[in-house]
Scaffold this active site. Structure first.
Site, short mmCIF file in Angstrom:
data_model
loop_
_atom_site.label_atom_id
_atom_site.label_comp_id
_atom_site.label_asym_id
_atom_site.label_seq_id
_atom_site.Cartn_x
_atom_site.Cartn_y
_atom_site.Cartn_z
N CYS A 185 0.85 -1.20 0.00
CA CYS A 185 0.00 0.00 0.00
C CYS A 185 0.87 1.24 0.00
O CYS A 185 1.70 1.42 0.90
CB CYS A 185 -0.91 0.02 1.22
SG CYS A 185 -1.91 1.52 1.33
N CYS A 191 -0.91 6.69 6.74
CA CYS A 191 -2.19 6.12 7.16
C CYS A 191 -2.00 5.15 8.32
O CYS A 191 -1.08 4.31 8.30
CB CYS A 191 -2.85 5.41 5.98
SG CYS A 191 -4.36 4.50 6.40
N CYS A 243 -3.37 0.24 8.89
CA CYS A 243 -2.70 -1.07 8.92
C CYS A 243 -1.47 -1.01 9.82
O CYS A 243 -0.87 0.05 10.01
CB CYS A 243 -2.28 -1.50 7.51
SG CYS A 243 -3.67 -1.90 6.42
N CYS A 303 -7.84 2.02 -1.07
CA CYS A 303 -7.44 1.32 0.16
C CYS A 303 -7.29 -0.14 -0.22
O CYS A 303 -8.28 -0.86 -0.40
CB CYS A 303 -8.50 1.49 1.25
SG CYS A 303 -8.16 0.52 2.74
N GLN A 355 -19.33 -9.77 10.24
CA GLN A 355 -17.90 -10.02 10.12
C GLN A 355 -17.34 -9.35 8.86
O GLN A 355 -17.91 -9.48 7.78
CB GLN A 355 -17.61 -11.52 10.10
CG GLN A 355 -17.84 -12.19 11.44
CD GLN A 355 -16.90 -11.70 12.52
OE1 GLN A 355 -15.76 -11.36 12.26
NE2 GLN A 355 -17.39 -11.66 13.75
N TYR A 389 -24.73 -10.76 23.06
CA TYR A 389 -24.21 -9.83 22.03
C TYR A 389 -24.49 -10.47 20.66
O TYR A 389 -23.61 -10.60 19.82
CB TYR A 389 -22.72 -9.58 22.20
CG TYR A 389 -22.26 -9.29 23.61
CD1 TYR A 389 -22.26 -7.99 24.11
CD2 TYR A 389 -21.81 -10.32 24.43
CE1 TYR A 389 -21.82 -7.73 25.41
CE2 TYR A 389 -21.36 -10.06 25.73
CZ TYR A 389 -21.38 -8.78 26.21
OH TYR A 389 -20.93 -8.51 27.49
N GLU A 406 -29.47 -8.97 22.40
CA GLU A 406 -28.78 -7.92 21.65
C GLU A 406 -29.36 -6.57 22.05
O GLU A 406 -30.58 -6.44 22.23
CB GLU A 406 -28.93 -8.15 20.15
CG GLU A 406 -28.50 -7.04 19.24
CD GLU A 406 -27.04 -6.65 19.43
OE1 GLU A 406 -26.76 -5.43 19.48
OE2 GLU A 406 -26.18 -7.55 19.54
N ASP A 451 -20.10 -12.96 22.11
CA ASP A 451 -19.25 -12.28 21.13
C ASP A 451 -19.25 -10.80 21.48
O ASP A 451 -19.86 -9.98 20.79
CB ASP A 451 -19.79 -12.53 19.72
CG ASP A 451 -18.92 -11.91 18.64
OD1 ASP A 451 -17.79 -11.48 18.95
OD2 ASP A 451 -19.37 -11.85 17.48
N CYS A 501 -12.41 -10.43 19.64
CA CYS A 501 -11.63 -9.71 18.64
C CYS A 501 -10.46 -8.98 19.28
O CYS A 501 -9.73 -8.27 18.57
CB CYS A 501 -12.51 -8.73 17.87
SG CYS A 501 -13.33 -7.51 18.90
#
Length: 435
Positions: A87, A95, A98, A178, A264, A293, A317, A365, A392
């Protein structure tokens, strides 16, 4: 006279190193997309480098007495996993989207596995010799490390030009593309100007429909535009187009979700996660499953058939739009139901009382901050035979694993997935069972 507390050196409580350059030998990877080095007795968190490298760093932030942050601006001795960045917007001072553009994909997988292991031992209280921790690998998902992001948020400057922020900064880097975002999503935002917007959310669903949502400078939605696959790029963004639902495919069936609502991001992640959750949960006919969740009901809907007609699956939720999508997704599953509400210790205690007994399986989650110690304690006290935790953030996972351990649960299964290539993020699925 009462003595005042001695203030740390420097105007921002650091050592005044901001802008300073010096050489360091880089140590291990750390959580957050950087590696750890030391200089003159201080810790230096260095981005754009790799363990074992000798680099020149430039200090970008110095606000704490014990550590500072820096970018590697010159590589004197490169690690074997270093490669040219694909990139053009990535690199020191550019940026911040990443973290590992300069690392081979195989090297990224090893770095992420090392971070998960370190967090579980340091914050989770587990032994590095525990086979579940020791043997962890982070698995690549199909498609490679580029053009995987199907949902993104781009910031917009005062002139209406879109881009992404620099690392730990409000400064905007304007983009023409991107490379980690799928082309239809990137083009839908970056090929236009967005006067008056503060940011734009974009998502591409399984049918190729592109949905963009303009946000004001406080993050509030202004209008939504839907472009069906094969339609002309023309059209208005005046809020008159219906937001509709996006079509997603996972676990062998169709799902609905709000156009730019949570799903996702990697197109292969939902399949990988549902398969792992189902394997770890091992739901049996007649069992009660609590899906916390729950979002659009992905995990609860996947597990409901195994629970059978005599079973029960309760999806919880907080978001109203996600609950509406979950209701649609679970309509053909009579054993599944959707409850709208926050997942907190008080509400969870009331929910468990209403269920009239402990659930057999809990799937959760949570957002990046994790479930937290209070929720983890309530769940552990309820005594389900299995808790399947989708995470995550490895630090949040590790803290909650420690909370479950205090309630008599141990980590018996763990898989990691590279659902966010080129970034420091990693998706994990953990199985906790009563010791």
């Amino acid at each position: 006279m009462q003595r005042g507390r001695k203030r740390a050196a420097g105007p921002d409580r650091g050592a005044g190193w901001t802008g300073r350059e010096f050489e360091v030998t880089v140590g291990p990877v750390a959580h957050g997309g950087h590696c750890v080095a030391r200089h003159e007795g201080r810790v230096v968190f260095v981005r754009h480098t790799l363990p074992g490298e000798r680099v020149v760093v430039r200090v970008t932030e110095d606000r704490h007495p014990g550590f500072c942050r820096a970018d590697a601006v010159e590589v004197l001795q490169a690690a074997p996993d270093r490669v040219p960045r694909p990139c053009p917007y990535s690199g020191p001072g550019r940026c911040g989207g990443c973290d590992w553009q300069h690392v081979t994909h195989e090297g990224q997988l090893r770095l992420k596995a090392a971070v998960v292991r370190e967090q579980l031992t340091r914050l989770g209280g587990l032994s590095g010799d525990d086979a579940v921790v020791r043997d962890l690998v982070v698995e690549a998902l199909p498609g490679g490390p580029l053009r995987w992001r199907t949902r993104a948020r781009f910031a917009v400057d005062r002139a209406g030009a879109p881009g992404l922020r620099r690392h730990r900064s409000h400064d905007l880097v304007l983009l023409d593309d991107c490379p980690i975002t799928v082309e239809p999503a990137a083009a839908a935002v970056l090929d236009r100007r967005w006067p008056g917007a503060g940011a734009v959310d974009v998502a591409v669903d399984s049918a190729g429909t592109v949905t963009t949502t303009r946000l004001d400078r406080r993050g509030r939605p202004q209008s939504t535009r839907v472009l069906r696959a094969g339609e002309d790029e023309g059209g208005s963004d005046d809020g008159t187009a219906p937001a509709g639902r996006a079509a997603r495919w996972a676990a062998g069936r169709d799902w609905e979700v709000e156009g730019t609502g949570f799903w996702q991001v990697h197109p292969a992640a939902a399949d990988a996660l549902t398969a792992t959750v189902a394997e770890f949960a091992g739901v049996r006919a007649g069992e009660t499953v609590l899906d916390l969740y729950a979002g659009a009901g992905l995990f609860g809907g996947t597990l409901a058939p195994a629970a059978g007609d005599a079973g029960r699956v309760v999806c919880v939720e907080a978001d109203e739009a996600a609950c509406a999508a979950a209701e649609a997704n679970l309509a053909a599953l009579p054993q599944a139901e959707v409850w709208q509400g926050e997942v907190d210790a008080e509400g969870l205690t009331e929910l468990l009382a209403e269920l009239g007994g402990a659930p057999d399986v809990v799937v959760l989650d949570p957002p990046r901050a994790g479930a937290g110690a209070a929720v983890s304690r309530v769940l552990a006290d309820a005594g389900p035979r299995a808790v399947v935790y989708v995470a995550c953030d490895p630090a949040a996972l590790a803290r909650d694993v420690a909370a479950f351990a205090a309630g008599g649960y141990r980590l018996t299964g763990l898989r990691g997935f590279d659902a966010f290539p080129m970034t420091a993020h990693v998706e994990c699925v953990a199985l906790l069972e009563r010791a």
